[in-house]
Design a protein around this motif. Structure first.
Motif, mmCIF file in Angstrom:
data_model
loop_
_atom_site.group_PDB
_atom_site.id
_atom_site.type_symbol
_atom_site.label_atom_id
_atom_site.label_comp_id
_atom_site.label_asym_id
_atom_site.label_seq_id
_atom_site.Cartn_x
_atom_site.Cartn_y
_atom_site.Cartn_z
ATOM 1 N N TRP A 197 -24.706 -17.170 31.200
ATOM 2 C CA TRP A 197 -25.541 -16.355 32.392
ATOM 3 C C TRP A 197 -25.859 -14.987 32.327
ATOM 4 O O TRP A 197 -24.659 -14.107 32.352
ATOM 5 N N LEU A 198 -27.250 -14.168 32.526
ATOM 6 C CA LEU A 198 -27.617 -13.256 32.015
ATOM 7 C C LEU A 198 -28.380 -12.745 33.155
ATOM 8 O O LEU A 198 -27.968 -11.584 33.562
ATOM 9 N N PRO A 251 -12.374 -19.568 38.195
ATOM 10 C CA PRO A 251 -12.458 -19.478 36.361
ATOM 11 C C PRO A 251 -12.166 -18.444 36.294
ATOM 12 O O PRO A 251 -12.708 -17.293 36.260
ATOM 13 N N GLY A 252 -11.367 -17.815 35.252
ATOM 14 C CA GLY A 252 -11.284 -16.094 34.261
ATOM 15 C C GLY A 252 -12.497 -16.015 33.612
ATOM 16 O O GLY A 252 -13.255 -17.019 33.457
ATOM 17 N N HIS A 253 -12.447 -14.357 33.320
ATOM 18 C CA HIS A 253 -13.670 -13.969 32.371
ATOM 19 C C HIS A 253 -15.197 -14.755 32.950
ATOM 20 O O HIS A 253 -16.007 -15.298 31.453
ATOM 21 N N ALA A 254 -15.398 -14.593 34.044
ATOM 22 C CA ALA A 254 -16.760 -14.943 34.573
ATOM 23 C C ALA A 254 -17.389 -16.210 33.823
ATOM 24 O O ALA A 254 -18.585 -16.090 34.113
ATOM 25 N N PRO A 274 -22.820 -7.432 40.268
ATOM 26 C CA PRO A 274 -24.511 -6.655 39.765
ATOM 27 C C PRO A 274 -23.861 -5.572 38.312
ATOM 28 O O PRO A 274 -22.549 -5.355 38.866
ATOM 29 N N VAL A 275 -24.865 -5.797 37.561
ATOM 30 C CA VAL A 275 -25.512 -5.653 36.201
ATOM 31 C C VAL A 275 -26.418 -4.826 35.706
ATOM 32 O O VAL A 275 -27.499 -4.970 36.702
ATOM 33 N N TYR A 306 -17.233 -19.503 41.689
ATOM 34 C CA TYR A 306 -17.190 -18.469 40.236
ATOM 35 C C TYR A 306 -17.248 -17.406 40.554
ATOM 36 O O TYR A 306 -18.542 -17.005 41.522
ATOM 37 N N ASN A 307 -16.999 -16.101 39.705
ATOM 38 C CA ASN A 307 -17.127 -14.549 39.702
ATOM 39 C C ASN A 307 -18.821 -14.869 38.891
ATOM 40 O O ASN A 307 -18.546 -15.026 37.497
ATOM 41 N N LEU A 308 -18.982 -14.078 39.613
ATOM 42 C CA LEU A 308 -20.717 -14.295 38.535
ATOM 43 C C LEU A 308 -21.741 -12.692 38.558
ATOM 44 O O LEU A 308 -22.284 -12.857 39.013
ATOM 45 N N PRO A 309 -21.401 -12.360 37.306
ATOM 46 C CA PRO A 309 -22.171 -11.531 36.887
ATOM 47 C C PRO A 309 -23.384 -11.572 36.553
ATOM 48 O O PRO A 309 -23.790 -12.609 35.522
ATOM 49 N N GLY A 310 -24.586 -10.594 36.853
ATOM 50 C CA GLY A 310 -25.996 -10.737 36.384
ATOM 51 C C GLY A 310 -26.975 -10.066 36.741
ATOM 52 O O GLY A 310 -26.517 -9.449 37.616
#
Length: 302
Positions: A245-246, A188-191, A273-274, A224-228
């Motif tokens: 998700w944070l 899915p796009g836009h995380a 990573p963020v 899923y692309n998952l930043p956090g």
């Protein structure tokens, strides 16, 4: 219940200025037992590395991890040549490649490469043709003649290499239906994650399209692309006011991802990573603390 162990990956940069750090990240991810190393595809930017050149070098410097261009900018990479690229990488790496496919998005930039500008509907039709042709040019067999709207080949011999999995980054209803008809997975796009409206609205379109052509919708994975952030201490809230998700502590990540697999059939996660934590440190926590714990928790309950 999931039928396969969840995949864990990490996203890397294609910036020319970051090449040393990116290669080091890929090698460490391989040593740490991650499943996927992904890069984006923006060939119109001069300060970026070519994504397939990057993946080729990564595969040559690793032993286990699979490479994924997430997602391939199809308008800039004609499907017959893309087929030769991915089957070559599969042969060279022992099959450690997944083909990410996109219809194209930044059309002003794509046009600067000299590629023909397509409208949204035509781009989706070209995506379906492209996936179909890449598959046809894999796995050996008789020469292929294909006379499509966008691609034409004549008596072209397929590579004697099995077709690689194809995952899309589809967003609109027509491209989601393409995923259901001809792809193996969806990112899915836009995380967007498993609790998002994007997932809830989109996944049924994929499933219905798959069923309509006699495919089992369960065979099409969602990754899923998952930043956090991965924090030393638990966060009071792991999601923002809009439900995005944070991040949180390793335990909070483990609980969240285990639930995503067991309750929402998530097939995998690619971490970005963020925050202020150095990328190498965050990647180590992802690979050595979170991924093994989720795998263990899922295995114990399946």
């Amino acid at each position: 219940m999931p039928e396969r162990a969840p995949l864990f990956g990490i996203g890397g940069s294609t910036a020319v200025a970051e090449v040393t750090d990116t290669l080091r990240l890929a090698e460490q991810a391989d040593c740490d037992g991650l499943d996927l190393f992904t890069v984006s595809d923006h060939p119109y930017f001069g300060d970026r590395l070519d994504s397939y050149a990057m993946i080729g070098v990564v595969l040559g410097r690793t032993a286990r991890i699979a490479g994924l261009v997430s997602v391939t900018n199809l308008p800039s990479r004609p499907a017959p040549m893309l087929a030769r690229t991915v089957t070559s990488l599969a042969a060279l790496s022992g099959g450690r490649i997944v083909l990410g496919m996109g219809a194209g998005g930044l059309w002003d930039d794509i046009a600067r490469l000299g590629a023909a500008r397509l409208g949204p509907a035509a781009a989706v039709r070209a995506l379906e043709e492209g996936i179909t042709l890449v598959r046809a040019l894999s796995g050996g067999g008789a020469p292929v003649t294909f006379d499509g709207e966008f691609y034409r080949v004549t008596e072209l011999t397929p590579a004697p290499v099995p077709a690689v999995p194809v995952w899309t980054g589809s967003g609109g209803p027509k491209s989601l239906a393409v995923t259901g008809r001809v792809a193996d997975g969806w990112m899915p796009g836009h995380a967007a994650d498993w609790l998002s409206g994007r997932y809830r609205d989109s996944r049924p379109v994929i499933d219905e399209a798959a069923a309509a052509v006699g495919r089992d919708p369960g065979d099409i994975v969602t990754v899923y692309n998952l930043p956090g952030r991965i924090t030393a201490e638990p966060l009071a809230a792991t999601r923002d006011e809009e439900g995005r998700w944070l991040g949180g502590s390793a335990r909070q990540w483990v609980d969240e991802l285990t639930g995503a697999v067991l309750e929402h059939n998530a097939a995998g996660f690619v971490y970005f990573p963020v925050g202020d934590t150095p990328t190498a440190v965050a990647a180590g926590r992802w690979a050595n603390e979170i991924a093994p714990a989720v795998r263990e928790a899922v295995a114990a309950r399946t």
